[in-house]
Design an enzyme around this catalytic site. Structure first.
Site, PDB file in Angstrom:
ATOM      1  N   ARG A 251      30.700  26.285  58.389  1.00 18.02           N
ATOM      2  CA  ARG A 251      29.562  26.625  57.509  1.00 18.02           C
ATOM      3  C   ARG A 251      30.002  26.566  56.032  1.00 18.02           C
ATOM      4  NH1 ARG A 251      28.336  30.673  53.376  1.00 18.02           N
ATOM      5  NH2 ARG A 251      26.120  31.086  53.430  1.00 18.02           N
ATOM      6  N   VAL A 252      29.184  25.926  55.243  1.00 15.52           N
ATOM      7  CA  VAL A 252      29.394  25.897  53.798  1.00 15.52           C
ATOM      8  C   VAL A 252      28.155  26.512  53.152  1.00 15.52           C
ATOM      9  CG1 VAL A 252      29.570  24.359  51.788  1.00 15.52           C
ATOM     10  CG2 VAL A 252      30.907  23.872  53.849  1.00 15.52           C
ATOM     11  N   GLY A 253      28.362  27.362  52.174  1.00 17.95           N
ATOM     12  CA  GLY A 253      27.225  28.037  51.539  1.00 17.95           C
ATOM     13  C   GLY A 253      26.783  27.349  50.261  1.00 17.95           C
ATOM     14  N   ASP A 254      26.112  28.105  49.432  1.00 20.86           N
ATOM     15  CA  ASP A 254      25.578  27.568  48.172  1.00 20.86           C
ATOM     16  C   ASP A 254      26.632  27.429  47.076  1.00 20.86           C
ATOM     17  OD1 ASP A 254      25.834  30.393  48.206  1.00 20.86           O
ATOM     18  OD2 ASP A 254      24.608  30.551  46.403  1.00 20.86           O
TER      19      ASP A 254
ATOM     20  N   THR B 205      24.782  34.591  43.769  1.00 17.05           N
ATOM     21  CA  THR B 205      25.580  35.238  44.810  1.00 17.05           C
ATOM     22  C   THR B 205      24.609  35.716  45.878  1.00 17.05           C
ATOM     23  OG1 THR B 205      27.157  37.018  45.291  1.00 17.05           O
ATOM     24  CG2 THR B 205      25.526  37.468  43.590  1.00 17.05           C
ATOM     25  N   GLY B 206      25.131  35.975  47.062  1.00 15.99           N
ATOM     26  CA  GLY B 206      24.262  36.436  48.148  1.00 15.99           C
ATOM     27  C   GLY B 206      24.146  35.391  49.242  1.00 15.99           C
TER      28      GLY B 206
ATOM     29  N   THR C 137      30.479  36.727  46.139  1.00 12.65           N
ATOM     30  CA  THR C 137      31.074  35.602  45.399  1.00 12.65           C
ATOM     31  C   THR C 137      31.309  35.980  43.945  1.00 12.65           C
ATOM     32  OG1 THR C 137      29.916  34.015  46.734  1.00 12.65           O
ATOM     33  CG2 THR C 137      30.466  33.284  44.519  1.00 12.65           C
TER      34      THR C 137
ATOM     35  N   GLY D 160      23.680  32.398  50.844  1.00 13.90           N
ATOM     36  CA  GLY D 160      23.602  31.079  50.241  1.00 13.90           C
ATOM     37  C   GLY D 160      22.493  30.186  50.769  1.00 13.90           C
TER      38      GLY D 160
HETATM   39  N1  ASP Z   1      26.772  32.857  48.262  1.00 11.52           N
HETATM   40  C1  ASP Z   1      27.907  32.950  49.146  1.00 11.52           C
HETATM   41  C2  ASP Z   1      27.642  32.164  50.392  1.00 11.52           C
HETATM   42  O1  ASP Z   1      26.539  32.193  50.902  1.00 11.52           O
HETATM   43  C3  ASP Z   1      28.230  34.332  49.555  1.00 11.52           C
HETATM   44  C4  ASP Z   1      28.343  35.359  48.462  1.00 11.52           C
HETATM   45  O2  ASP Z   1      27.737  35.294  47.441  1.00 11.52           O
HETATM   46  O3  ASP Z   1      29.134  36.265  48.661  1.00 11.52           O
HETATM   47  O4  ASP Z   1      28.563  31.572  50.889  1.00 11.52           O
END
Ligand code: ASP
Length: 328
Positions: free
Chosen positions: A216-219, A239-240, A188, A242
């Protein structure tokens, strides 16, 4: 759990926090004048694609522009780049082949806007800004977010590039959802900026986890998880994977720790420690946090080596490896 020793150490930090808060109010006073503050503007963003994003954001800030305009313009750079396969156009699709985007934005007044599960629009961060500025709501999702974007004049576009489609077809051969640390399926862009007036804004935009479940929805679009800004204290973004950030309300946590006196670096470390304490199996995943406080100090920390961030300060734009909980 916070041990007694850590708690005592924390209260020393909290005392210095009072001092910091005093400094912050001095800064806030200055921010009402148009005199640029020393060391500002400043921009911090996630990953290598933060470098070109920072450049675009900096062009706005050096002319005295608003941090909100800068973070939006910066985030739009990887959104429009088909070679960045984790954001906007060219992002990896979900497991059913749909590119679904999440984004959010916050300004110096604490206003927030967000879109989730948005399809066919290259710049979700700009739609999130419209949600913030033109509606009484914070978050629009899916069909409703798309309908709103079209009403606002955004144009529909197919975001699935041949390269992303090929990667998805390759993935379908095994169809196994295995998030791999630090390779191209979690990247992200989160971006935080303080303008010459000392005002802070942030933005976050992503295509989310590659080959995720449909829906799916992330953070990243969740205010307090993927991004949080408080103009009196500072801002943080993630990032990472979520799910780990959402379960610990990561970016809000980082800002609150800074409010209580931690430096941005200490706060990012504590937020990663919180994940390690609370979430079994966390070591299989990557999380990276970035943070900035009102004094212009920055911090970054991650679970595994490999996360880097771009910092624009005093006219220099540099990429730095964040320190990590696990060592190489
Ligand atoms: N944080 C984002 C998610 O989980 C993914 C990412 O950081 O690339 O959707």
């Amino acid at each position: 759990m916070i041990s007694r020793r850590k708690f005592l150490a924390g209260s020393v930090v909290a005392t210095s926090g009072l001092l910091l808060n005093q400094k912050v109010s001095a800064t806030a006073e200055k921010s009402s004048s148009s005199t640029p503050l020393k060391g500002k503007p400043i921009i911090i963003s996630t990953w290598r694609h933060g470098l070109p994003a920072n450049e675009v954001a900096a062009k706005i800030l050096v002319k005295g522009g608003r941090s909100l305009d800068a973070v939006e313009a910066g985030a739009r750079v990887p959104e429009a780049d088909p070679n960045i396969m984790t954001v906007g156009l060219g992002g990896y699709p979900d497991r059913d082949g749909y590119v679904t985007l999440d984004a959010c934005i916050m300004d110096e007044k604490g206003n927030a806007g967000s879109v989730t599960f948005l399809q066919d629009i290259v710049h979700p961060v700009s739609v999130a800004r419209k949600v913030m500025e033109d509606t009484p709501h914070v978050m629009l999702s899916g069909e409703g977010a798309l309908q709103f974007a079209l009403e606002k004049g955004f144009k529909k576009q197919n975001l699935l590039t041949d390269k992303a489609k090929e990667a998805w077809e390759e993935w379908k051969k095994k169809s196994k959802y295995e998030p791999v640390i630090n390779i191209e399926n979690h990247d992200t862009i989160s971006i935080l900026a303080i303008d010459a007036n000392g005002d802070l804004s942030g933005a976050c935009t992503t295509s989310g986890a590659a080959f995720k479940m449909h829906g799916r929805v992330g953070d990243s679009p969740i205010i307090g998880a993927g991004l949080f800004c408080d103009n009196e204290v500072g801002g943080a973004a993630s990032t990472g994977m979520g799910e780990l950030v959402m379960k610990t309300v990561g970016s809000f946590l980082v800002v609150e720790l800074m409010r209580n006196g931690m430096s941005p670096q200490q706060a990012c470390e504590e937020a990663v420690n919180r994940i390690a304490e609370k979430i079994p199996g966390y070591e299989k995943f990557q999380i990276g946090y970035i943070a900035i406080n009102k004094a212009g100090e920055t911090g970054a920390y991650c679970i595994h080596p490999g996360f880097n961030y771009a910092l624009w300060k005093d006219g220099q734009n540099t990429l730095t490896d964040a320190t990590s909980l696990f060592k190489k």
